[in-house]
Structures are given as C-alpha cells and as structure tokens.
Design an enzyme around this catalytic site. Structure first.
Site, PDB file in Angstrom:
ATOM      1  N   ILE A 138      44.236  21.958 101.107  1.00  0.00           N
ATOM      2  CA  ILE A 138      45.222  21.963 100.018  1.00  0.00           C
ATOM      3  C   ILE A 138      44.876  20.870  99.012  1.00  0.00           C
ATOM      4  O   ILE A 138      45.276  20.925  97.857  1.00  0.00           O
ATOM      5  CB  ILE A 138      46.672  21.776 100.509  1.00  0.00           C
ATOM      6  CG1 ILE A 138      46.877  20.442 101.230  1.00  0.00           C
ATOM      7  CG2 ILE A 138      47.122  22.941 101.363  1.00  0.00           C
ATOM      8  CD1 ILE A 138      48.328  20.004 101.318  1.00  0.00           C
ATOM      9  N   ASP A 139      44.129  19.840  99.457  1.00  0.00           N
ATOM     10  CA  ASP A 139      43.779  18.746  98.541  1.00  0.00           C
ATOM     11  C   ASP A 139      42.780  19.211  97.475  1.00  0.00           C
ATOM     12  O   ASP A 139      42.621  18.576  96.441  1.00  0.00           O
ATOM     13  CB  ASP A 139      43.154  17.580  99.314  1.00  0.00           C
ATOM     14  CG  ASP A 139      44.145  16.910 100.252  1.00  0.00           C
ATOM     15  OD1 ASP A 139      45.268  17.424 100.383  1.00  0.00           O
ATOM     16  OD2 ASP A 139      43.800  15.877 100.855  1.00  0.00           O
ATOM     17  N   GLU A 247      49.863  10.804  97.237  1.00  0.00           N
ATOM     18  CA  GLU A 247      50.156   9.881  98.349  1.00  0.00           C
ATOM     19  C   GLU A 247      49.133   8.753  98.460  1.00  0.00           C
ATOM     20  O   GLU A 247      49.448   7.657  98.903  1.00  0.00           O
ATOM     21  CB  GLU A 247      50.189  10.659  99.665  1.00  0.00           C
ATOM     22  CG  GLU A 247      48.856  11.345  99.972  1.00  0.00           C
ATOM     23  CD  GLU A 247      48.767  12.049 101.310  1.00  0.00           C
ATOM     24  OE1 GLU A 247      49.756  12.077 102.050  1.00  0.00           O
ATOM     25  OE2 GLU A 247      47.675  12.582 101.603  1.00  0.00           O
TER      26      GLU A 247
HETATM   27  O1  F6P Z   1      44.199  17.825 105.135  1.00  0.00           O
HETATM   28  C1  F6P Z   1      44.495  16.955 104.142  1.00  0.00           C
HETATM   29  C2  F6P Z   1      45.936  16.594 104.087  1.00  0.00           C
HETATM   30  O2  F6P Z   1      46.638  17.641 103.524  1.00  0.00           O
HETATM   31  C3  F6P Z   1      46.092  15.296 103.299  1.00  0.00           C
HETATM   32  O3  F6P Z   1      46.468  15.489 101.996  1.00  0.00           O
HETATM   33  C4  F6P Z   1      47.101  14.548 104.090  1.00  0.00           C
HETATM   34  O4  F6P Z   1      46.903  13.162 103.971  1.00  0.00           O
HETATM   35  C5  F6P Z   1      46.879  15.028 105.468  1.00  0.00           C
HETATM   36  O5  F6P Z   1      46.472  16.356 105.357  1.00  0.00           O
HETATM   37  C6  F6P Z   1      48.068  14.853 106.376  1.00  0.00           C
HETATM   38  O6  F6P Z   1      47.998  15.714 107.456  1.00  0.00           O
HETATM   39  P1  F6P Z   1      48.570  15.457 108.915  1.00  0.00           P
HETATM   40  O7  F6P Z   1      49.797  14.615 108.784  1.00  0.00           O
HETATM   41  O8  F6P Z   1      48.829  16.822 109.423  1.00  0.00           O
HETATM   42  O9  F6P Z   1      47.491  14.757 109.675  1.00  0.00           O
END
Ligand code: F6P
Length: 410
Positions: A138-139, A247
């Site tokens: 998604i990034d 973030e």
């Molecule tokens: O896969 C990338 C992402 O969507 C980042 O943007 C985010 O920091 C991370 O996943 C968080 O994922 P999780 O909390 O599931 O490890």
C-alpha cells in the site's frame, strides 16, 4: 482433439509476505488461475517465508474455490526474514530449500514488497531457486519503473497492487472527515501509513486535504517554521484545514534538538523496521500551542489497507498475472511483472505490462515532480498520476456563505 497441458506434473507455490493489502487475494486467485491453464498444480505457502520453515505449512489451492475480491490474504502473512538479521541471527535458507524440495515445488511466486521480494531475489541469485516476484504494497514504494507521461515529460512512477484500493480508502476517509472539521473550524491532522514514502499520503488530497508532510522531506527546525507560517495562512483563508501526514515523517523535536520519529512500539521486525504511530498527535498539539488554533489528530491506521479489493486493483492484478503466465511459459525466472505505464482502468491490459529483473528491485520514494517541498503540497503531476487511478479528486464542501443578519436593519 485432447491436448496435454505443458506443465502437467509440475508445481507452482505462492506465498505472500509483509503487510497485507486489499489486493493480495486477487493476486493469488489470478496467478493461480493462470498457472492452472498451463497444467501446474498450485500450492499456497502459509504465513510468508514462515510457511517454509520447520515441517512446512503448505496448502493445496489447485481445485479450491478462491475469493479474490475479499481483501487481505487467505494464506496469511508474516514478516519472517529467511536471512540472518539482528533480531534472528539464524540462516534459515537451508530449511527453505529443504522444504521446497520436500514438497516438490518447481516454481516459487512471492507476492511482496521490498523485503519479501528482496529475499526472493537473493534466493534466486544465490541458490538458483526458480522465483517469480509479484509486487504488493500500500506504501507504493517498491520500484516498478512504471512511466507516467505528464505534459510531455516521462516521470518514473510506481504502481503496486494494493496501493490503488488503499489510496481510494484514504481519499474517502479524508472526504468524510471534512464535514466534522468544517463544522468545528479546526485543523485536522490525518496520519497515513508510509514508513519511507509519501505516495499514499498524497491520496488524502483527493479527499480534500490541503497540505501534506511526507518522509522524503525532513521537517528540520527551519522547515518547521515555514510550515507553521503556511498553516496559519491557509487556515485564515477558509477557517478549516486538513493536513495529511505520513507516519514516518521526521519531525524536529524542540526538547532534544534533533529530528525524531514517533513510534507505536519499541520493537522492530525481522527486517529491522520499527512500528510507527502518533506523529499526527505531536503535530496537532504543536499547532494548537503555537498558533492558538484548535487542532485534532486522526490516525487512519489499518483502515486504508482493509476491506474489499477495488476495481482498479482487480484489473491490475489480472494484467500482471497475465504477464506471470508469460514468464511461466518461457521458464523465465528472477523477474517481476510490472505495468510499463500509468494508465486508466480500461487500459490495464497485458500489452501495457513489462517485466523487471529482480536484481533491480528496491525502494522508490517520491520525487520532486510529485511533491513541492516549499509549499507542502502535492503537485499537479501527482494529481494527474492519481487521476488515472482514482478518477477526479473529490473536493466538495458545505458550500454556502450565508448573509449575516444585521439587527439594526430590522
Ligand atoms: O507494509 C507496509 C506498511 O503498510 C507500512 O506502511 C506500515 O508501517 C506497516 O505496514 C505496518 O504494518 P504492521 O503493523 O502490520 O506490521
């Protein structure tokens, strides 16, 4: 006349690793269906690389119904790293190779971002495992070398399955937040996932965010001053403002006199990534204190990557799976299918796909073409890029300016 399927007796195994997206099941279903056409047996490896450790956790997808519209991944995911890392120094490659042999897997297809496909690339290069990568994040920061032509200029953009639906979700969420924000005449700081890149944050402007901060441009002490000036001005113009924030934004901390990031936890995963969360709260609170404007933060969190697969992603995963079929037929491994150019849904067809060597897989952050770091806004080129994917930006507001009643004239 009955024709023998050319890959009868051979097995393809699919895994998905890293954060889920709304388009993974669609990718799995589309790849599975193409492999079946060629006569392959199709396995699913559960929980990413983790499913190839120990005894192995592998399921048969060959003749199973599969709902590709449902978001996330029915194979489940993990952030397991096959290679030694700070968190886990063990080299698990021998276990992975042993399981691929034990389950008689001929071709491995890895659906992932930079981490999962980076590990797949190393397995291909170092161990000669027949691998085909498939993009997902998604990034939207996994390099796909997809060209976006804007005003006659070719810009290297990125297009990863999962991003289109997540971008639509961020845009819709921001659009919904407008009414409450307008009602209270506040500044709303909307936080969006994106550790190292602001592609997804940009989609908030399609829902009406006016300003944006992204990880690619650090918010140094000097830039922070400029940012507060800009917020003050923009707020004066309409008495409400939405600011989208990635973030992973690096934000100058007055107390420590250092750039810092805001973490949701002190833990890191096996690829060394921390978990972010909360920078929007810090920014909103500084806006309130410094400018005396009511500000609120809103973390979009997992919402953008949840729910059903959108139409654009559905078509995108189908076209990329067509390219996988092509790679399988040619037994051409160490490659990843990509779109060669940014096109609207109706042109998401195999003739607009290409492949890149897994050797050139890596991160692709936003460039100057798409983000204007002086005005803290996304450029017209970015809007054009996203218009191909989402259609026109939505910027409606309540819209009336009422005439004030003057009691002296009654
Ligand atoms: O896969 C990338 C992402 O969507 C980042 O943007 C985010 O920091 C991370 O996943 C968080 O994922 P999780 O909390 O599931 O490890």
């Amino acid at each position: 006349m009955r024709q023998e399927k050319i890959f009868k007796g051979k097995t393809v195994a699919i895994l998905s690793g890293g954060g889920d997206t709304p388009a993974i099941n669609s990718s799995i279903e589309n790849i599975r269906n193409r492999a079946l056409i060629l006569g392959f047996k199709v396995y699913g490896i559960r929980q990413g690389w983790k499913g190839l450790l120990g005894e192995g956790d592998i399921v048969d997808l060959t003749n199973q119904p599969y709902n590709g519209l449902y978001g996330g991944t029915a194979l489940c995911s993990s952030r397991t790293n096959p290679f030694p890392s700070e968190k886990n120094p063990e080299d698990r490659v021998p276990q992975i190779i042993a399981n691929l042999k034990k389950y008689k897997v001929d071709v491995l297809i890895t659906i992932g971002g930079d981490d999962t496909n980076g590990a797949a690339k190393r397995l291909y290069e170092r161990e000669g495992i027949p691998v085909i990568g498939f993009p997902k994040t998604i990034d939207n920061d996994l390099r796909t070398k997809t060209i976006h032509t804007y005003n006659g200029k070719d810009i290297e953009a990125v297009l990863c399955p999962g991003f289109p639906t997540a971008a639509l979700n961020v845009s819709n969420m921001t659009r919904h937040l407008r009414s409450t924000n307008e009602s209270h005449q506040r500044v709303m700081v909307v936080e969006v996932m994106g550790r190292d890149a602001g592609w997804l944050t940009g989609s908030a402007i399609f829902g009406g965010a006016e300003l944006a901060l992204v990880p690619e441009y650090e918010m140094t002490a000097e830039r922070k001053e400029r940012f507060f000036e800009t917020v003050k001005q923009r707020y004066q113009e309409k008495k409400n403002l939405i600011i989208a924030v990635s973030e992973g934004v690096r934000w100058w901390n007055e107390e420590t006199q250092k750039l810092s990031m805001v973490y949701a936890s002190s833990e890191t995963d096996e690829y060394g990534h921390p978990r972010f969360g909360g920078v929007s709260g810090v920014i909103a609170s500084e806006i309130s204190t410094r400018l005396g404007i009511q500000a609120r933060s809103q973390i979009s969190g997992y919402y953008p990557r949840s729910g059903m697969c959108g139409e654009y992603d559905r078509q995108l995963t189908s076209s990329l799976a067509d390219k996988v079929l092509d790679l399988l037929i040619r037994e051409d491994y160490g490659k990843m299918p990509v779109m060669s150019k940014i096109v609207p849904t109706e042109q998401l067809e195999e003739y607009n796909t290409d492949t890149i060597d897994m050797g050139s897989i890596g991160n692709r952050p936003l460039q100057n073409d798409y983000y204007d770091s002086d005005s803290f806004t996304f450029t017209d080129a970015y809007v054009d890029f996203l218009t191909h994917i989402l259609g026109k930006p939505y910027t409606s507001s309540f819209g009336y300016t009422f005439a004030k009643v003057n009691p002296n004239l009654l």
